[in-house]
Design an enzyme around this catalytic site. Structure first.
Site, PDB file in Angstrom:
ATOM      1  N   GLU A   1       0.838  -1.203   0.000  1.00  0.00           N
ATOM      2  CA  GLU A   1       0.000   0.000   0.000  1.00  0.00           C
ATOM      3  C   GLU A   1       0.871   1.250   0.000  1.00  0.00           C
ATOM      4  OE1 GLU A   1      -3.690   0.554   2.453  1.00  0.00           O
ATOM      5  OE2 GLU A   1      -2.447   2.093   3.427  1.00  0.00           O
TER       6      GLU A   1
ATOM      7  N   PRO B   1      -0.749   9.019  -1.521  1.00  0.00           N
ATOM      8  CA  PRO B   1      -0.305  10.126  -2.379  1.00  0.00           C
ATOM      9  C   PRO B   1       0.472  11.157  -1.560  1.00  0.00           C
ATOM     10  CG  PRO B   1      -2.669   9.754  -2.590  1.00  0.00           C
ATOM     11  CD  PRO B   1      -2.210   8.976  -1.409  1.00  0.00           C
TER      12      PRO B   1
ATOM     13  N   HIS C   1      -8.408   3.148  -3.206  1.00  0.00           N
ATOM     14  CA  HIS C   1      -9.303   3.453  -2.087  1.00  0.00           C
ATOM     15  C   HIS C   1     -10.314   4.508  -2.532  1.00  0.00           C
ATOM     16  CE1 HIS C   1      -6.500   2.145   1.441  1.00  0.00           C
ATOM     17  NE2 HIS C   1      -6.256   1.428   0.351  1.00  0.00           N
TER      18      HIS C   1
ATOM     19  N   GLY D   1     -14.621   6.344   5.583  1.00  0.00           N
ATOM     20  CA  GLY D   1     -13.572   7.345   5.747  1.00  0.00           C
ATOM     21  C   GLY D   1     -13.609   8.004   7.105  1.00  0.00           C
TER      22      GLY D   1
ATOM     23  N   LYS E   1     -22.247  -5.810   4.383  1.00  0.00           N
ATOM     24  CA  LYS E   1     -21.427  -5.269   3.283  1.00  0.00           C
ATOM     25  C   LYS E   1     -21.046  -6.374   2.300  1.00  0.00           C
ATOM     26  CE  LYS E   1     -19.308  -1.609   6.089  1.00  0.00           C
ATOM     27  NZ  LYS E   1     -18.035  -1.164   6.703  1.00  0.00           N
TER      28      LYS E   1
ATOM     29  N   GLN F   1      -7.251  -3.619   9.145  1.00  0.00           N
ATOM     30  CA  GLN F   1      -6.418  -2.567   9.696  1.00  0.00           C
ATOM     31  C   GLN F   1      -5.122  -3.199  10.220  1.00  0.00           C
ATOM     32  OE1 GLN F   1      -7.659  -0.722  13.391  1.00  0.00           O
ATOM     33  NE2 GLN F   1      -7.322   1.314  12.527  1.00  0.00           N
TER      34      GLN F   1
ATOM     35  N   TYR G   1       1.667  -2.374   4.645  1.00  0.00           N
ATOM     36  CA  TYR G   1       1.497  -0.923   4.684  1.00  0.00           C
ATOM     37  C   TYR G   1       2.897  -0.303   4.651  1.00  0.00           C
ATOM     38  CZ  TYR G   1      -3.325  -1.968   5.928  1.00  0.00           C
ATOM     39  OH  TYR G   1      -4.615  -2.432   5.905  1.00  0.00           O
TER      40      TYR G   1
END
Length: 603
Positions: free
Chosen positions: A21, A24, A81, A112, A174, A185, A279
């Site tokens: 991941e 920006p 994302h 978010g 979902k 996470q 990450y």
């Protein structure tokens, strides 16, 4: 390709996979640095990458640009994302349409965080309230085009039973609405994660779970990231790291071993998990160290499905053939052919388009700034110095040339000594490949394509050469029936010894259950289009020097008077054969002129 399909394929092949991941950056220089890093880290073999999204504004635009660049130029499958924060429905659709246009088929749908400066999250007018609303919207309006991921939170396992049951209900809703896998996470408590996975499965949720793993880079970074994400740190891990908090190298070393142990435990447990998602925090070293500690080695076919970097945009996904001339300038080739309706495939048949974009419309430029260029290439004043400069590039002592955006490929090392000698003789090489006779497709130097195949190459050379040295060379190469060549000057006068109008395949592969793949060719129309670019790059290099300087005069003279030549030796079983004519011609030329062949016209 959809990530859920990639996960299923890895499970079928019983292999471990990994992904990265990135986020920006906030500056233009930071963006360029990140793109360079993503390109380097592609060699670590990620199955895919994903790009985070900020709450509206410029960085969300950067997310879209990053996705486009990663799909088109870097050629790595990308997940984007997308959050509900500050995003009315119209902006969501713009982001999704952009992603679709770039060939991105994977979206991580999130509610978010609250916008900067606000404590509570609130929907904007015309926006979505919950992550599930975004999932439903995507399924209703985009069908099954996108693979939709959602977030999972292992720390929820510590909630009171009623709250945990409610969170599991939300997660299942979902999935039932169309989500196809779950990113978790970051966490450092492996027991907590395992318990959470079991609870997810007990709730009837069967989609793949991708554990989010954060390499430990520095003490301060570790404490800051866990604090921001409210991630609990096991006491055992804190006790191991805290004594060394002033020594980042030691923290990274110990942290790498601890996180690697966590990954091994996850992958060995009967959880059905075969992959991990790193990450990276836009950093390379910690991720690389973790992969090395885990002994995870990238597969050649992940890094190089073809010998050149494949573009994953919708109209280029089926592209299987490119001319060799742009081997070191992929971005330029993509720009000059982006308006083609069809791209060469199969055996370079009728779908070939001769309509290369004109140089003026595509901004042909040298990647380096003036300062970087002068530092790299100094101030050559003679052809001998030019030859030494080009030779240094061939042996890996120089990071770039105007005609090459990056350092030489690993296979250049196979012929580096011969190339350096050619440049000393006055043949200024700008592209090459060695002959290869049936290397395995997983070969670390020459390999590409699916497993259990074999790859082949004809030897290839491309170079600038003076008219006098060319006259010495041509009789020698014309006596070798296995050599074909094209010679062109700045005006576009072309001569060749080939009697075929068709392309010459210079790279091909033989793989199980596939037709022979011929991904790299040499042919006249493309060479004539490349010629304009090759000479223009030299002219731009010259302009980095003052108008009256010896370096400017030297490079301008070379671009005005030298020929651009490409040579293919068609007997791929004789790897040294292509050099024989050059060495003979160079030696004869030097003897005839009583000096090194480069000493010519007063230079």
């Amino acid at each position: 390709m959809k990530i859920s399909q990639k996960i299923a394929q890895a499970e079928k092949e019983d292999r471990i996979w990994w992904s990265f991941e990135y986020f920006p950056p906030r500056t233009a220089q930071g963006l360029q640095n990140l793109l360079d890093r993503i390109e380097r880290m592609r060699a670590l073999g990620p199955e895919f990458i994903d790009i985070t999204w900020n709450a509206g504004g410029r960085t969300s635009d950067l997310t879209s640009e990053l996705v486009k660049t990663c799909q088109k130029l870097i050629g790595v499958e990308t997940c984007m994302h997308l959050t509900c924060t500050n995003m009315p429905k119209e902006k969501v659709d713009i982001a999704l349409e952009d992603a679709k246009a770039h060939g991105c088929r994977n979206i991580l749908a999130l509610r978010g965080d609250p916008p900067m400066g606000k404590d509570e999250w609130e929907a904007v007018e015309g926006g979505f309230v919950h992550g599930i609303d975004l999932v439903r919207h995507m399924r209703a309006h985009y069908g099954d085009y996108f693979d939709i991921a959602i977030a999972g939170f292992p720390q929820h396992i510590q909630l009171p039973p009623a709250e945990l049951a409610l969170e599991m209900q939300y997660l299942k809703e979902k999935v039932d609405a169309g989500a196809e896998f779950i990113f978790t996470q970051m966490f450092y408590d492996v027991e907590m994660f395992i318990a959470w996975v079991k609870a997810v499965r007990a709730a009837g949720i069967t989609v793949p779970i991708v554990p989010g793993i954060a390499p430990i880079q520095t003490w301060n970074g570790f404490i800051k990231s866990t604090s921001l994400s409210r991630t609990e740190i096991p006491k055992k891990l804190l006790d191991a790291l805290e004594p060394y908090k002033s020594n980042d190298e030691k923290v990274r070393e110990i942290g790498t071993k601890l996180v690697a142990d966590m990954c091994r435990r996850i992958l060995s447990e009967p959880l059905g998990i075969k992959g991990v998602h790193f990450y990276t925090m836009n950093l390379e070293k910690g991720t690389r160290m973790l992969l090395e500690e885990l002994n995870l080695v990238p597969r050649i076919q992940t890094i190089k499905p073809l010998p050149w970097r494949q573009s994953l945009t919708p109209n280029r996904r089926t592209e299987t053939i490119r001319p060799i001339f742009w081997a070191n300038r992929t971005k330029s080739y993509l720009s000059r052919t982006e308006n083609w309706d069809e791209y060469p495939n199969g055996r370079f048949g009728d779908s070939r388009s001769p309509a290369y974009g004109e140089l003026d419309g595509y901004g042909i430029w040298i990647k380096q700034s003036k300062e970087e260029a002068l530092q790299l290439w100094d101030h050559p004043t003679t052809v001998i110095e030019l030859g030494k400069l080009f030779g240094k590039f061939c042996v890996g002592q120089l990071a770039a040339l105007p005609w090459s955006d990056q350092a030489p490929s690993s296979e250049t090392s196979v012929i580096a000594t011969q190339l350096a000698k050619l440049n000393e003789m006055g043949f200024l090489t700008i592209n090459s490949q060695p002959a290869v006779d049936g290397a395995r497709s997983d070969d670390r130097v020459h390999g590409w394509g699916p497993s259990n195949g074999y790859v082949y190459q004809k030897a290839y050379l491309e170079f600038f050469v003076s008219p006098e040295l060319l006259d010495a060379l041509l009789p020698h190469i014309e006596r070798d029936v296995n050599i074909t060549y094209y010679v062109i000057n700045k005006r576009g006068d072309l001569r060749t010894n080939t009697h075929s109008d068709g392309p010459n395949a210079v790279t091909w592969g033989v793989f199980p259950n596939k037709e022979i793949v011929q991904p790299t060719i040499v042919e006249a129309i493309s060479f004539m289009a490349w010629k304009d670019e090759a000479y223009e790059l030299g002219r731009q290099w010259a302009k980095y020097y003052e108008p009256s300087s010896p370096s400017r005069a030297l490079i301008d003279n070379v671009m005005d008077t030298y020929f651009l030549v490409n040579v293919v030796h068609n007997d791929y079983k004789r790897p040294e054969a292509i050099f024989e004519s050059f060495f003979k011609a160079g030696a004869e030329f030097a003897t005839a002129h009583g000096a090194a062949p480069s000493v010519l016209n007063g230079h």
